[in-house]
Design a protein around this motif. Structure first.
Motif, PDB file in Angstrom:
ATOM      1  N   ILE A 170       1.044  -1.168  -0.042  1.00  0.00           N
ATOM      2  CA  ILE A 170      -0.111  -0.027   0.054  1.00  0.00           C
ATOM      3  C   ILE A 170       0.923   1.204  -0.003  1.00  0.00           C
ATOM      4  O   ILE A 170       1.672   1.499   1.013  1.00  0.00           O
ATOM      5  N   PRO A 171       1.017   1.907  -1.010  1.00  0.00           N
ATOM      6  CA  PRO A 171       1.628   3.340  -0.931  1.00  0.00           C
ATOM      7  C   PRO A 171       1.114   4.407  -0.553  1.00  0.00           C
ATOM      8  O   PRO A 171      -0.370   4.378  -0.507  1.00  0.00           O
ATOM      9  N   ALA A 172       1.389   5.067   0.499  1.00  0.00           N
ATOM     10  CA  ALA A 172       0.753   6.098   1.329  1.00  0.00           C
ATOM     11  C   ALA A 172       0.878   7.283   0.606  1.00  0.00           C
ATOM     12  O   ALA A 172       2.055   7.789   0.013  1.00  0.00           O
ATOM     13  N   GLY A 173      -0.264   7.895   0.618  1.00  0.00           N
ATOM     14  CA  GLY A 173      -0.544   9.262   0.183  1.00  0.00           C
ATOM     15  C   GLY A 173      -0.132  10.271   0.986  1.00  0.00           C
ATOM     16  O   GLY A 173       0.798   9.913   2.005  1.00  0.00           O
ATOM     17  N   PRO A 174      -0.394  11.496   0.835  1.00  0.00           N
ATOM     18  CA  PRO A 174       0.044  12.673   1.926  1.00  0.00           C
ATOM     19  C   PRO A 174      -0.515  12.481   3.300  1.00  0.00           C
ATOM     20  O   PRO A 174      -1.443  11.806   3.460  1.00  0.00           O
ATOM     21  N   PRO A 175       0.110  13.276   4.396  1.00  0.00           N
ATOM     22  CA  PRO A 175      -0.420  13.215   5.608  1.00  0.00           C
ATOM     23  C   PRO A 175      -1.961  13.264   5.850  1.00  0.00           C
ATOM     24  O   PRO A 175      -2.727  12.820   6.582  1.00  0.00           O
ATOM     25  N   SER A 176      -2.366  14.085   4.861  1.00  0.00           N
ATOM     26  CA  SER A 176      -3.934  14.502   4.981  1.00  0.00           C
ATOM     27  C   SER A 176      -4.719  13.309   4.815  1.00  0.00           C
ATOM     28  O   SER A 176      -5.986  13.456   5.041  1.00  0.00           O
TER      29      SER A 176
ATOM     30  N   GLU B 202       1.895 -10.515   4.751  1.00  0.00           N
ATOM     31  CA  GLU B 202       2.269  -9.204   5.225  1.00  0.00           C
ATOM     32  C   GLU B 202       1.681  -8.062   4.561  1.00  0.00           C
ATOM     33  O   GLU B 202       1.173  -8.035   3.550  1.00  0.00           O
ATOM     34  N   VAL B 203       1.511  -7.014   5.180  1.00  0.00           N
ATOM     35  CA  VAL B 203       0.923  -5.767   4.755  1.00  0.00           C
ATOM     36  C   VAL B 203       2.018  -4.821   4.844  1.00  0.00           C
ATOM     37  O   VAL B 203       2.721  -4.434   6.069  1.00  0.00           O
ATOM     38  N   VAL B 204       2.478  -4.221   3.631  1.00  0.00           N
ATOM     39  CA  VAL B 204       3.579  -3.311   3.300  1.00  0.00           C
ATOM     40  C   VAL B 204       3.290  -1.992   3.059  1.00  0.00           C
ATOM     41  O   VAL B 204       2.251  -1.867   2.065  1.00  0.00           O
ATOM     42  N   VAL B 205       3.380  -0.928   3.998  1.00  0.00           N
ATOM     43  CA  VAL B 205       3.033   0.305   3.540  1.00  0.00           C
ATOM     44  C   VAL B 205       4.314   1.335   3.365  1.00  0.00           C
ATOM     45  O   VAL B 205       5.347   1.024   3.867  1.00  0.00           O
ATOM     46  N   VAL B 206       4.280   1.956   2.002  1.00  0.00           N
ATOM     47  CA  VAL B 206       5.494   2.564   1.652  1.00  0.00           C
ATOM     48  C   VAL B 206       5.170   4.224   1.675  1.00  0.00           C
ATOM     49  O   VAL B 206       4.072   4.659   1.001  1.00  0.00           O
ATOM     50  N   VAL B 207       6.107   4.837   2.550  1.00  0.00           N
ATOM     51  CA  VAL B 207       5.869   6.349   2.662  1.00  0.00           C
ATOM     52  C   VAL B 207       6.646   7.123   1.492  1.00  0.00           C
ATOM     53  O   VAL B 207       8.207   6.717   1.509  1.00  0.00           O
ATOM     54  N   ASP B 208       6.263   7.970   0.937  1.00  0.00           N
ATOM     55  CA  ASP B 208       6.908   8.545  -0.419  1.00  0.00           C
ATOM     56  C   ASP B 208       7.727   9.805   0.240  1.00  0.00           C
ATOM     57  O   ASP B 208       7.089  10.929   0.148  1.00  0.00           O
ATOM     58  N   HIS B 209       9.063   9.800   0.514  1.00  0.00           N
ATOM     59  CA  HIS B 209       9.917  10.781   0.808  1.00  0.00           C
ATOM     60  C   HIS B 209       9.402  11.711   1.689  1.00  0.00           C
ATOM     61  O   HIS B 209       9.551  12.903   1.279  1.00  0.00           O
TER      62      HIS B 209
ATOM     63  N   ALA C 175      12.353   6.870  -7.217  1.00  0.00           N
ATOM     64  CA  ALA C 175      11.825   8.050  -7.556  1.00  0.00           C
ATOM     65  C   ALA C 175      10.602   8.555  -6.774  1.00  0.00           C
ATOM     66  O   ALA C 175       9.886   7.625  -6.797  1.00  0.00           O
ATOM     67  N   PRO C 176      10.378   9.814  -6.659  1.00  0.00           N
ATOM     68  CA  PRO C 176       9.059  10.264  -5.624  1.00  0.00           C
ATOM     69  C   PRO C 176       7.975   9.943  -6.694  1.00  0.00           C
ATOM     70  O   PRO C 176       7.873   9.942  -7.898  1.00  0.00           O
ATOM     71  N   GLY C 177       6.966   9.368  -6.050  1.00  0.00           N
ATOM     72  CA  GLY C 177       5.653   9.141  -6.868  1.00  0.00           C
ATOM     73  C   GLY C 177       5.142   7.896  -6.702  1.00  0.00           C
ATOM     74  O   GLY C 177       5.782   6.883  -5.956  1.00  0.00           O
ATOM     75  N   LEU C 178       4.073   7.362  -7.082  1.00  0.00           N
ATOM     76  CA  LEU C 178       3.239   6.232  -6.918  1.00  0.00           C
ATOM     77  C   LEU C 178       3.965   5.086  -7.441  1.00  0.00           C
ATOM     78  O   LEU C 178       4.135   3.922  -6.663  1.00  0.00           O
TER      79      LEU C 178
END
Length: 271
Positions: free
Chosen positions: A10-16, A37-44, A67-70
Motif C-alpha cells: 500500500i503506497p501511502a499518500g500525503p499526511p492529509s 504481510e502488509v507493507v506500507v510505503v511512505v513517499d519521501h 523516484a518520488p511518486g506512486l
C-alpha cells in the motif's frame, strides 16, 4: 500456481489522507485470505514515515527508495516482497473481505500472471448528476468504466491488482511505464491477465475529485481514446431524456459532450 501466499503493498499518500490509509490497512488485514504481510510505503517524507511506523500497528512500514511518486513507492514495496504473489492496494480504497481470496484464486491457473478486480465509488457528496456511467473512470485514475456505475481495474491505478512476483521483477516493475505493466507482463511470459469483477474495492471519492473542473481536466489528459464511446453515450442519454425518464439523462448527455470537447482539445495541444 498452487502457492497463493500473498503480500499486500500500500503506497501511502500525503499526511492529509491518514484516515483513509488506516481504513485501507485495516481492510487488507481483515481479508478472508490473510496476507502474509502488509507493507506500507511512505513517499519521501521522513516525519510522516516516523508517524506511520509508530502509529500503524500490524503493518511493515518502509520508505520509498526510488523516484518520488506512486510508481516508485509501489516498486519499493514490491521489491521488498518475498511471497510468490504481490497485491497492490491504494490508500484511498477499502477492500471487500473477499477481495484477496477472489483475486488469488485466479492464479490456480498457471498461465495467469496478473489479475484485477472491480471498483465501486463511495461518493462523499453524492454522485454528480451530469456524470455518465461510461465516464466513471474520471473519478478514479487507473480504472475503466464497466457501465451501471461500476468501474473495473484492469491492472493499473489505485484500484488494486495481484501479480506474479517473478514476472513482475523480470519486466522491471512499474518504472515509468505504469499503465503498460499488464501488457509487458503478458508479452514477456506469454501468460494471461484475468479480470475478476466480484473482487471488489470501494474507492473514496471526495467532493473535489468529482467536480466538473476536475472531470474536464482528466478528460483533457486522457485524449480521444478515453472518450471513444461518448457518441453512443450521448445518444442513449438524449433518448432517455426525450422519453421523460429523468432530467439527469439530459445532464449526462451534456457531460459526455463536454468530455469529448475536452479530450479533443487535449489531443490538439499534444500534437
Amino acid at each position: 500456481m498452487q502457492n497463493t501466499e500473498v503480500t499486500v503493498v500500500i503506497p501511502a499518500g500525503p499526511p492529509s489522507r491518514w484516515p483513509q490509509l488506516v481504513r485501507a490497512v485495516a481492510s487488507a488485514r481483515s481479508q478472508t485470505h490473510r496476507p502474509a504481510e502488509v507493507v506500507v510505503v511512505v513517499d519521501h517524507d521522513t516525519a510522516y514515515f516516523r508517524r506511520v511506523r509508530r502509529d500503524l500497528a500490524g503493518a511493515t512500514v518502509i520508505e520509498n527508495g526510488y523516484a518520488p511518486g506512486l510508481a516508485g513507492s509501489r516498486d519499493t514495496g514490491a521489491f521488498h516482497v518475498r511471497t510468490e504473489l504481490i497485491a497492490f492496494l491504494g490508500d484511498d480504497v477499502v477492500a471487500d473481505p473477499q477481495w484477496l481470496a477472489r483475486l488469488t484464486h485466479a492464479f490456480t491457473d498457471p498461465a495467469v500472471v496478473g489479475a484485477g478486480g472491480g471498483l465501486h465509488p463511495d461518493w462523499r457528496d453524492g454522485r454528480p448528476r451530469w456524470l455518465a456511467d461510461e465516464l466513471m473512470w474520471t473519478v478514479a485514475p487507473g480504472a475503466e468504466s464497466a457501465g451501471t456505475g461500476v468501474m473495473v481495474a484492469p491492472g493499473s491505478g489505485t484500484a488494486g491488482m495481484v501479480v506474479q512476483r517473478m514476472v513482475f521483477r523480470e519486466v522491471g516493475g512499474f518504472g515509468r511505464r505504469e499503465a503498460s505493466l499488464p501488457m509487458r507482463m503478458r508479452s514477456l511470459s506469454g501468460g494471461r491477465w484475468r479480470h475478476v469483477p466480484d473482487a471488489v474495492l470501494r474507492h473514496d471519492v471526495p467532493g473535489n475529485a468529482a467536480s466538473f473542473r476536475a472531470f474536464l481536466r482528466r478528460c483533457f489528459r486522457g485524449g480521444r481514446a478515453a472518450v471513444r464511446p461518448m457518441p453512443a453515450t450521448v445518444a442513449r442519454n438524449v433518448g432517455a431524456a426525450v422519453r421523460g425518464r429523468s432530467v439527469d439523462h439530459a445532464l449526462r448527455a451534456g457531460g459526455a459532450i463536454a468530455a469529448m470537447a475536452a479530450a479533443g482539445a487535449g489531443a490538439m495541444v499534444r500534437r
